[in-house]
Design a protein around this motif. Structure first.
Motif, PDB file in Angstrom:
ATOM      1  N   MET A 295       0.961  -8.299  11.932  1.00 42.05           N
ATOM      2  CA  MET A 295       1.131  -8.326  10.483  1.00 42.05           C
ATOM      3  C   MET A 295       0.002  -7.504   9.844  1.00 42.05           C
ATOM      4  SD  MET A 295       1.310 -11.622   7.970  1.00 42.05           S
ATOM      5  CE  MET A 295       3.017 -11.773   7.547  1.00 42.05           C
ATOM      6  N   SER A 296       0.361  -6.594   8.976  1.00 43.72           N
ATOM      7  CA  SER A 296      -0.649  -5.786   8.311  1.00 43.72           C
ATOM      8  C   SER A 296      -1.050  -6.434   6.988  1.00 43.72           C
ATOM      9  CB  SER A 296      -0.129  -4.367   8.071  1.00 43.72           C
ATOM     10  OG  SER A 296       0.922  -4.381   7.138  1.00 43.72           O
ATOM     11  N   THR A 297      -2.141  -5.970   6.459  1.00 39.80           N
ATOM     12  CA  THR A 297      -2.628  -6.499   5.186  1.00 39.80           C
ATOM     13  C   THR A 297      -2.123  -5.646   4.033  1.00 39.80           C
ATOM     14  OG1 THR A 297      -4.619  -5.133   5.191  1.00 39.80           O
ATOM     15  CG2 THR A 297      -4.752  -7.283   6.326  1.00 39.80           C
ATOM     16  N   PHE A 298      -2.265  -6.166   2.833  1.00 36.81           N
ATOM     17  CA  PHE A 298      -1.883  -5.390   1.653  1.00 36.81           C
ATOM     18  C   PHE A 298      -2.736  -4.123   1.567  1.00 36.81           C
ATOM     19  CE2 PHE A 298      -2.091  -4.533  -2.996  1.00 36.81           C
ATOM     20  CZ  PHE A 298      -0.754  -4.199  -3.163  1.00 36.81           C
ATOM     21  N   THR A 299      -3.983  -4.227   1.947  1.00 35.41           N
ATOM     22  CA  THR A 299      -4.867  -3.058   1.947  1.00 35.41           C
ATOM     23  C   THR A 299      -4.333  -1.993   2.900  1.00 35.41           C
ATOM     24  OG1 THR A 299      -6.757  -4.449   1.417  1.00 35.41           O
ATOM     25  CG2 THR A 299      -7.250  -2.292   2.314  1.00 35.41           C
ATOM     26  N   ASP A 300      -3.920  -2.406   4.103  1.00 36.99           N
ATOM     27  CA  ASP A 300      -3.328  -1.465   5.061  1.00 36.99           C
ATOM     28  C   ASP A 300      -2.080  -0.806   4.465  1.00 36.99           C
ATOM     29  OD1 ASP A 300      -5.246  -2.203   6.951  1.00 36.99           O
ATOM     30  OD2 ASP A 300      -3.919  -3.671   7.905  1.00 36.99           O
ATOM     31  N   PHE A 301      -1.251  -1.625   3.841  1.00 40.96           N
ATOM     32  CA  PHE A 301      -0.033  -1.128   3.208  1.00 40.96           C
ATOM     33  C   PHE A 301      -0.364  -0.078   2.149  1.00 40.96           C
ATOM     34  CE2 PHE A 301       2.800  -1.507  -0.481  1.00 40.96           C
ATOM     35  CZ  PHE A 301       4.016  -1.129   0.077  1.00 40.96           C
ATOM     36  N   MET A 302      -1.336  -0.384   1.302  1.00 45.87           N
ATOM     37  CA  MET A 302      -1.722   0.550   0.234  1.00 45.87           C
ATOM     38  C   MET A 302      -2.191   1.882   0.823  1.00 45.87           C
ATOM     39  SD  MET A 302      -1.619  -0.864  -2.931  1.00 45.87           S
ATOM     40  CE  MET A 302      -3.030  -0.419  -3.885  1.00 45.87           C
ATOM     41  N   GLN A 303      -2.920   1.818   1.915  1.00 47.61           N
ATOM     42  CA  GLN A 303      -3.451   3.039   2.533  1.00 47.61           C
ATOM     43  C   GLN A 303      -2.339   3.936   3.077  1.00 47.61           C
ATOM     44  OE1 GLN A 303      -6.267   3.798   1.569  1.00 47.61           O
ATOM     45  NE2 GLN A 303      -7.887   3.098   2.937  1.00 47.61           N
ATOM     46  N   THR A 304      -1.179   3.364   3.367  1.00 46.06           N
ATOM     47  CA  THR A 304      -0.075   4.172   3.907  1.00 46.06           C
ATOM     48  C   THR A 304       0.806   4.786   2.825  1.00 46.06           C
ATOM     49  OG1 THR A 304       1.480   2.319   4.076  1.00 46.06           O
ATOM     50  CG2 THR A 304       0.034   2.721   5.984  1.00 46.06           C
ATOM     51  N   ARG A 305       0.634   4.381   1.587  1.00 44.89           N
ATOM     52  CA  ARG A 305       1.459   4.912   0.492  1.00 44.89           C
ATOM     53  C   ARG A 305       0.970   6.298   0.098  1.00 44.89           C
ATOM     54  NH1 ARG A 305       5.587   2.314   1.474  1.00 44.89           N
ATOM     55  NH2 ARG A 305       4.385   2.212   3.346  1.00 44.89           N
ATOM     56  N   ASN A 306       1.923   7.161  -0.247  1.00 41.98           N
ATOM     57  CA  ASN A 306       1.604   8.527  -0.663  1.00 41.98           C
ATOM     58  C   ASN A 306       1.231   8.571  -2.146  1.00 41.98           C
ATOM     59  OD1 ASN A 306       2.153   9.699   1.854  1.00 41.98           O
ATOM     60  ND2 ASN A 306       4.332   9.771   1.395  1.00 41.98           N
ATOM     61  N   ILE A 307       0.256   9.397  -2.444  1.00 40.37           N
ATOM     62  CA  ILE A 307      -0.154   9.608  -3.831  1.00 40.37           C
ATOM     63  C   ILE A 307       0.702  10.740  -4.393  1.00 40.37           C
ATOM     64  CG2 ILE A 307      -2.038  10.361  -5.331  1.00 40.37           C
ATOM     65  CD1 ILE A 307      -3.951   9.023  -3.312  1.00 40.37           C
ATOM     66  N   THR A 308       1.376  10.447  -5.492  1.00 40.28           N
ATOM     67  CA  THR A 308       2.225  11.445  -6.147  1.00 40.28           C
ATOM     68  C   THR A 308       1.691  11.690  -7.558  1.00 40.28           C
ATOM     69  OG1 THR A 308       3.694   9.705  -6.948  1.00 40.28           O
ATOM     70  CG2 THR A 308       4.273  10.734  -4.843  1.00 40.28           C
ATOM     71  N   ASN A 309       2.228  12.689  -8.208  1.00 39.21           N
ATOM     72  CA  ASN A 309       1.825  13.013  -9.568  1.00 39.21           C
ATOM     73  C   ASN A 309       2.607  12.121 -10.539  1.00 39.21           C
ATOM     74  OD1 ASN A 309       0.671  14.221 -11.757  1.00 39.21           O
ATOM     75  ND2 ASN A 309       1.937  16.055 -11.677  1.00 39.21           N
ATOM     76  N   SER A 310       2.195  10.866 -10.612  1.00 40.28           N
ATOM     77  CA  SER A 310       2.880   9.876 -11.446  1.00 40.28           C
ATOM     78  C   SER A 310       1.898   8.753 -11.760  1.00 40.28           C
ATOM     79  CB  SER A 310       4.082   9.297 -10.686  1.00 40.28           C
ATOM     80  OG  SER A 310       3.641   8.588  -9.542  1.00 40.28           O
ATOM     81  N   ALA A 311       2.324   7.839 -12.599  1.00 45.57           N
ATOM     82  CA  ALA A 311       1.474   6.678 -12.901  1.00 45.57           C
ATOM     83  C   ALA A 311       1.222   5.865 -11.631  1.00 45.57           C
ATOM     84  CB  ALA A 311       2.124   5.808 -13.976  1.00 45.57           C
ATOM     85  N   ARG A 312       2.256   5.728 -10.820  1.00 45.92           N
ATOM     86  CA  ARG A 312       2.099   5.014  -9.546  1.00 45.92           C
ATOM     87  C   ARG A 312       1.078   5.722  -8.652  1.00 45.92           C
ATOM     88  NH1 ARG A 312       5.974   2.108  -5.591  1.00 45.92           N
ATOM     89  NH2 ARG A 312       5.260   2.814  -3.572  1.00 45.92           N
ATOM     90  N   GLY A 313       1.183   7.033  -8.581  1.00 45.95           N
ATOM     91  CA  GLY A 313       0.241   7.814  -7.775  1.00 45.95           C
ATOM     92  C   GLY A 313      -1.188   7.667  -8.263  1.00 45.95           C
ATOM     93  N   ALA A 314      -1.369   7.671  -9.570  1.00 49.72           N
ATOM     94  CA  ALA A 314      -2.712   7.499 -10.136  1.00 49.72           C
ATOM     95  C   ALA A 314      -3.263   6.114  -9.794  1.00 49.72           C
ATOM     96  CB  ALA A 314      -2.674   7.698 -11.643  1.00 49.72           C
ATOM     97  N   PHE A 315      -2.406   5.094  -9.874  1.00 51.26           N
ATOM     98  CA  PHE A 315      -2.816   3.741  -9.516  1.00 51.26           C
ATOM     99  C   PHE A 315      -3.213   3.683  -8.041  1.00 51.26           C
ATOM    100  CE2 PHE A 315      -1.552  -0.386  -7.702  1.00 51.26           C
ATOM    101  CZ  PHE A 315      -2.498  -1.185  -8.330  1.00 51.26           C
ATOM    102  N   LEU A 316      -2.374   4.253  -7.179  1.00 43.89           N
ATOM    103  CA  LEU A 316      -2.681   4.254  -5.750  1.00 43.89           C
ATOM    104  C   LEU A 316      -3.989   4.981  -5.451  1.00 43.89           C
ATOM    105  CD1 LEU A 316       0.861   4.844  -4.263  1.00 43.89           C
ATOM    106  CD2 LEU A 316      -0.621   2.882  -3.801  1.00 43.89           C
ATOM    107  N   ALA A 317      -4.200   6.113  -6.109  1.00 43.64           N
ATOM    108  CA  ALA A 317      -5.436   6.867  -5.887  1.00 43.64           C
ATOM    109  C   ALA A 317      -6.655   6.034  -6.256  1.00 43.64           C
ATOM    110  CB  ALA A 317      -5.410   8.170  -6.699  1.00 43.64           C
ATOM    111  N   GLU A 318      -6.577   5.344  -7.374  1.00 42.67           N
ATOM    112  CA  GLU A 318      -7.703   4.503  -7.798  1.00 42.67           C
ATOM    113  C   GLU A 318      -7.921   3.347  -6.824  1.00 42.67           C
ATOM    114  OE1 GLU A 318      -9.268   1.820 -11.557  1.00 42.67           O
ATOM    115  OE2 GLU A 318      -7.427   2.979 -11.777  1.00 42.67           O
ATOM    116  N   MET A 319      -6.841   2.707  -6.395  1.00 39.09           N
ATOM    117  CA  MET A 319      -6.980   1.577  -5.471  1.00 39.09           C
ATOM    118  C   MET A 319      -7.505   2.035  -4.115  1.00 39.09           C
ATOM    119  SD  MET A 319      -6.318  -1.113  -7.211  1.00 39.09           S
ATOM    120  CE  MET A 319      -6.940  -0.254  -8.657  1.00 39.09           C
ATOM    121  N   LYS A 320      -7.047   3.193  -3.641  1.00 36.82           N
ATOM    122  CA  LYS A 320      -7.539   3.720  -2.363  1.00 36.82           C
ATOM    123  C   LYS A 320      -9.029   4.040  -2.449  1.00 36.82           C
ATOM    124  CE  LYS A 320      -3.255   5.555  -0.458  1.00 36.82           C
ATOM    125  NZ  LYS A 320      -2.613   6.714   0.169  1.00 36.82           N
TER     126      LYS A 320
END
Length: 77
Positions: free
Chosen positions: A1-26
């Motif tokens: 079982m992976s952690t939420f942190t592991d999950f976040m690290q696997t998400r791609n950063i895109t040019n969007s609000a979601r991408g900006a959020f992911l970049a900050e969290m990473k």
């Protein structure tokens, strides 16, 4: 079982609000400033302490749901 942190690290950063959020969290994860959350309530409290906007909370909730769905599928497999 992976952690939420592991999950976040696997998400791609895109040019969007979601991408900006992911970049900050990473950035926070890599700096060791992101807590090891295991429940939505923990993530929500963390974001509230950071004075996150409603949009950011919504994005985080969507990511949390994706994470839980993936974890549920892994357990069932």
């Amino acid at each position: 079982m992976s952690t939420f942190t592991d999950f976040m690290q696997t998400r791609n950063i895109t040019n969007s609000a979601r991408g900006a959020f992911l970049a900050e969290m990473k950035t926070l994860i890599n700096a060791g400033a992101f807590p090891p959350v295991q429940q939505w309530a923990e993530l929500y409290r963390f974001l509230n302490r950071r004075r996150a906007s409603d949009e950011t909370i919504t994005l985080a909730r969507q990511l949390w749901r994706e994470y839980r769905k993936l974890e549920t599928a892994r357990v069932a497999a």
